[in-house]
Design an enzyme around this catalytic site. Sequence first.
Site, PDB file in Angstrom:
ATOM      1  CG  LEU A 134      -1.979  -1.049   1.372  1.00 27.39           C
ATOM      2  CD1 LEU A 134      -2.678  -0.941   2.723  1.00 27.39           C
ATOM      3  CD2 LEU A 134      -2.994  -0.956   0.242  1.00 27.39           C
ATOM      4  CG  ASP A 135       0.221   4.339  -2.801  1.00 22.48           C
ATOM      5  OD1 ASP A 135       1.071   3.597  -3.310  1.00 22.48           O
ATOM      6  OD2 ASP A 135      -0.737   4.830  -3.432  1.00 22.48           O
ATOM      7  CG  MET A 136       3.879   7.168   3.716  1.00 18.14           C
ATOM      8  SD  MET A 136       5.189   8.413   3.521  1.00 18.14           S
ATOM      9  CE  MET A 136       5.266   9.077   5.182  1.00 18.14           C
ATOM     10  CB  THR A 138      -3.153   3.741   0.927  1.00 22.92           C
ATOM     11  OG1 THR A 138      -3.189   4.659  -0.161  1.00 22.92           O
ATOM     12  CG2 THR A 138      -4.373   2.840   0.844  1.00 22.92           C
ATOM     13  NE  ARG A 233      -2.818   8.348  -4.460  1.00 24.19           N
ATOM     14  CZ  ARG A 233      -1.596   8.656  -4.062  1.00 24.19           C
ATOM     15  NH1 ARG A 233      -0.707   7.697  -3.803  1.00 24.19           N
ATOM     16  NH2 ARG A 233      -1.230   9.917  -3.951  1.00 24.19           N
TER      17      ARG A 233
END
Length: 296
Positions: A134-136, A138, A233
């Site tokens: 996961l993105d930082m 998220t 996104r």
Amino acid sequence: MNSKLTYYIENDDADIKIREYLKHKLNLSTRFIKKAAIEKRITVNDCAVKMNYVLRLKDRVEIDTFRKEEQDITPEKMDIDVIYEDQDLIVVNKPAGIVVHPTRSYPEGTLANGLLYYFKERGEKCIVRLVSRLDMDTSGLILIAKNQFSHMSLARDMKLDTFKKGYLAVVQGNLKEKYGTIDLPIYKQENNIRRVIDDRGQRSITHYEVVESFAQGELVKLQLETGRTHQIRVHLNSIGHPILGDTLYGGEDNNIIARQALHAYKLTFPHPRTDKIIELSTDLPEDIKNLIEILR
């Protein structure tokens, strides 16, 4: 903890080479088979065998999934929200603001640092094998394999219909179509973290459904069919409804939430050892709940 997988040879599998049995019957990767064979972790009736061994009826084939490994990551004590765990895998609920794996910019304080400490504290001799990321900024569920066998199996099974990743997002504006599919290619620009919709990119598919509508936004449930970086996104921005707080992809910075309002709330997958379907979910974090209450 039993690290061995045990199989008994029946009529259909007799008289074939063990390499073929492992590859085509058990769906093990060539890389996994080669490593396990070299390390003598594959046995027949308690004896290590070469991969051209011809199986016989009632042979007992065992594969030891354990192998001693080290990882160049500094263990760090941190709170780990464990949703599910067994000898093969662990699923954790990652908070926003935490990087998943060390990078040049974030060598410490990552989820992997915390997980390595968690494993060592419990006497588990395994490394951090990320199956999902996961993105930082998220939040939500992340799947980590504890051994080479489970990592191989889960990575392979991500292509199956039984492997599903569900997300919840709060988007800007109101969608005309309350459910649908976004099928647009995503391309990585050179020297730019931002992805774009471009025919040069990889095919990317996101399914969505509006859960709740507000005057200035909507809560949307999403399911990924592909897993490109920043996929949700990029796709939501491409249809004119960026995620609130996602300033990289056009979302309004309204001081209500300090990051993109995106949460990986659900994970469904076949267990690598048993093939039993595991279905896990987690509640929305407080910052997204607060955003929804304000929008209501």
